[in-house]
Design a protein around this motif. Sequence first.
Motif, PDB file in Angstrom:
ATOM      1  N   ARG A   7      95.215 -58.258 -10.930  1.00  0.00           N
ATOM      2  CA  ARG A   7      95.235 -58.759 -10.158  1.00  0.00           C
ATOM      3  C   ARG A   7      95.631 -58.239  -8.988  1.00  0.00           C
ATOM      4  O   ARG A   7      96.830 -58.044  -8.729  1.00  0.00           O
ATOM      5  CB  ARG A   7      95.984 -60.298 -10.107  1.00  0.00           C
ATOM      6  CG  ARG A   7      95.281 -61.131  -9.029  1.00  0.00           C
ATOM      7  CD  ARG A   7      95.489 -62.580  -8.787  1.00  0.00           C
ATOM      8  NE  ARG A   7      95.238 -63.291  -8.349  1.00  0.00           N
ATOM      9  CZ  ARG A   7      94.715 -64.418  -7.627  1.00  0.00           C
ATOM     10  NH1 ARG A   7      94.144 -65.109  -8.495  1.00  0.00           N
ATOM     11  NH2 ARG A   7      94.440 -65.512  -6.460  1.00  0.00           N
ATOM     12  N   ILE A   8      94.754 -57.686  -7.998  1.00  0.00           N
ATOM     13  CA  ILE A   8      95.659 -57.137  -6.773  1.00  0.00           C
ATOM     14  C   ILE A   8      95.479 -58.274  -5.279  1.00  0.00           C
ATOM     15  O   ILE A   8      94.620 -59.016  -5.139  1.00  0.00           O
ATOM     16  CB  ILE A   8      95.164 -55.868  -6.347  1.00  0.00           C
ATOM     17  CG1 ILE A   8      94.013 -55.704  -6.433  1.00  0.00           C
ATOM     18  CG2 ILE A   8      95.131 -54.626  -7.615  1.00  0.00           C
ATOM     19  CD1 ILE A   8      93.428 -54.262  -5.482  1.00  0.00           C
ATOM     20  N   LEU A  15      91.856 -60.008  -4.602  1.00  0.00           N
ATOM     21  CA  LEU A  15      90.726 -59.347  -5.892  1.00  0.00           C
ATOM     22  C   LEU A  15      90.831 -59.054  -7.278  1.00  0.00           C
ATOM     23  O   LEU A  15      92.035 -58.818  -7.358  1.00  0.00           O
ATOM     24  CB  LEU A  15      91.031 -57.747  -5.462  1.00  0.00           C
ATOM     25  CG  LEU A  15      90.012 -57.743  -3.768  1.00  0.00           C
ATOM     26  CD1 LEU A  15      89.592 -56.456  -3.360  1.00  0.00           C
ATOM     27  CD2 LEU A  15      88.709 -58.374  -3.550  1.00  0.00           C
ATOM     28  N   THR A  16      90.330 -59.326  -8.292  1.00  0.00           N
ATOM     29  CA  THR A  16      90.299 -59.319  -9.155  1.00  0.00           C
ATOM     30  C   THR A  16      90.249 -57.783  -9.830  1.00  0.00           C
ATOM     31  O   THR A  16      89.113 -57.311  -9.437  1.00  0.00           O
ATOM     32  CB  THR A  16      90.049 -60.299 -10.581  1.00  0.00           C
ATOM     33  OG1 THR A  16      88.826 -60.416 -10.504  1.00  0.00           O
ATOM     34  CG2 THR A  16      90.750 -61.208 -10.262  1.00  0.00           C
ATOM     35  N   GLY A  17      90.359 -57.191 -10.830  1.00  0.00           N
ATOM     36  CA  GLY A  17      89.574 -55.977 -11.573  1.00  0.00           C
ATOM     37  C   GLY A  17      90.629 -55.959 -12.815  1.00  0.00           C
ATOM     38  O   GLY A  17      90.300 -56.714 -13.235  1.00  0.00           O
ATOM     39  N   SER A  22      90.425 -47.970 -10.737  1.00  0.00           N
ATOM     40  CA  SER A  22      91.310 -47.066  -9.591  1.00  0.00           C
ATOM     41  C   SER A  22      90.933 -48.720  -8.372  1.00  0.00           C
ATOM     42  O   SER A  22      90.104 -49.178  -8.399  1.00  0.00           O
ATOM     43  CB  SER A  22      90.195 -45.911  -9.177  1.00  0.00           C
ATOM     44  OG  SER A  22      89.486 -46.103  -8.660  1.00  0.00           O
ATOM     45  N   VAL A  23      91.802 -48.081  -7.776  1.00  0.00           N
ATOM     46  CA  VAL A  23      92.154 -48.793  -7.006  1.00  0.00           C
ATOM     47  C   VAL A  23      90.842 -48.851  -5.650  1.00  0.00           C
ATOM     48  O   VAL A  23      90.277 -49.673  -6.412  1.00  0.00           O
ATOM     49  CB  VAL A  23      93.195 -48.180  -5.915  1.00  0.00           C
ATOM     50  CG1 VAL A  23      93.174 -49.365  -3.935  1.00  0.00           C
ATOM     51  CG2 VAL A  23      94.762 -48.951  -6.146  1.00  0.00           C
ATOM     52  N   ALA A  24      90.490 -47.765  -6.186  1.00  0.00           N
ATOM     53  CA  ALA A  24      88.623 -47.949  -4.904  1.00  0.00           C
ATOM     54  C   ALA A  24      87.864 -48.137  -6.226  1.00  0.00           C
ATOM     55  O   ALA A  24      86.874 -49.442  -5.142  1.00  0.00           O
ATOM     56  CB  ALA A  24      88.537 -46.305  -5.212  1.00  0.00           C
ATOM     57  N   GLY A  25      88.164 -48.227  -7.392  1.00  0.00           N
ATOM     58  CA  GLY A  25      86.634 -49.006  -8.392  1.00  0.00           C
ATOM     59  C   GLY A  25      87.099 -50.519  -7.847  1.00  0.00           C
ATOM     60  O   GLY A  25      85.707 -51.243  -7.859  1.00  0.00           O
ATOM     61  N   ARG A  71      94.513 -43.895  -7.298  1.00  0.00           N
ATOM     62  CA  ARG A  71      95.822 -44.527  -8.023  1.00  0.00           C
ATOM     63  C   ARG A  71      94.991 -45.263  -8.978  1.00  0.00           C
ATOM     64  O   ARG A  71      94.042 -46.424  -8.467  1.00  0.00           O
ATOM     65  CB  ARG A  71      96.079 -44.938  -6.559  1.00  0.00           C
ATOM     66  CG  ARG A  71      97.085 -46.135  -6.685  1.00  0.00           C
ATOM     67  CD  ARG A  71      98.213 -45.358  -7.228  1.00  0.00           C
ATOM     68  NE  ARG A  71      99.298 -46.163  -7.268  1.00  0.00           N
ATOM     69  CZ  ARG A  71      99.704 -47.615  -7.368  1.00  0.00           C
ATOM     70  NH1 ARG A  71      98.666 -49.024  -8.089  1.00  0.00           N
ATOM     71  NH2 ARG A  71     100.591 -48.832  -7.439  1.00  0.00           N
ATOM     72  N   PRO A  72      95.464 -45.455  -9.900  1.00  0.00           N
ATOM     73  CA  PRO A  72      94.867 -46.245 -10.618  1.00  0.00           C
ATOM     74  C   PRO A  72      95.693 -48.015 -10.685  1.00  0.00           C
ATOM     75  O   PRO A  72      97.068 -47.896  -9.720  1.00  0.00           O
ATOM     76  CB  PRO A  72      95.878 -45.834 -12.479  1.00  0.00           C
ATOM     77  CG  PRO A  72      96.054 -44.857 -12.214  1.00  0.00           C
ATOM     78  CD  PRO A  72      96.786 -44.452 -11.040  1.00  0.00           C
ATOM     79  N   ALA A  73      94.742 -49.314 -10.088  1.00  0.00           N
ATOM     80  CA  ALA A  73      95.287 -50.016 -10.583  1.00  0.00           C
ATOM     81  C   ALA A  73      96.093 -50.615 -10.577  1.00  0.00           C
ATOM     82  O   ALA A  73      96.191 -50.781 -11.974  1.00  0.00           O
ATOM     83  CB  ALA A  73      94.039 -50.708  -9.606  1.00  0.00           C
ATOM     84  N   ALA A  74      97.103 -51.533  -9.887  1.00  0.00           N
ATOM     85  CA  ALA A  74      97.829 -52.394 -11.409  1.00  0.00           C
ATOM     86  C   ALA A  74      98.264 -54.076 -10.754  1.00  0.00           C
ATOM     87  O   ALA A  74      98.606 -53.666  -9.934  1.00  0.00           O
ATOM     88  CB  ALA A  74      99.198 -51.026 -11.284  1.00  0.00           C
TER      89      ALA A  74
END
Length: 88
Positions: A7-8, A15-17, A22-25, A71-74
Amino acid sequence: MSDRPIRITVDGEALTGIAGQSVAGVLLAAGRISWRTTRSGAPRGVFCGIGACFDCLLTVNDVPDVRACRRPAADGDEIRTQSREENT
Ligand code: FES
């Protein structure tokens, strides 16, 4: 790839991923195709997708000019979109 959800927040919106995106993804999956504008007001998001064009810049955890496509989303990332004026 793990199916672990992350979750970011982007400009305060949650937003959930999925871990590994990536952040773009995450942004694209949420339906956002642009998140920055040029000085002329032209929209920018992912263009090259490989870290070469710098169209996808945003601020991650107070670090500006991060390339969203690299950047991988964390989990817990706090992201702000940024305009060209912030960089000049
Ligand atoms: S889309 Fe080109 S650097 Fe990210």
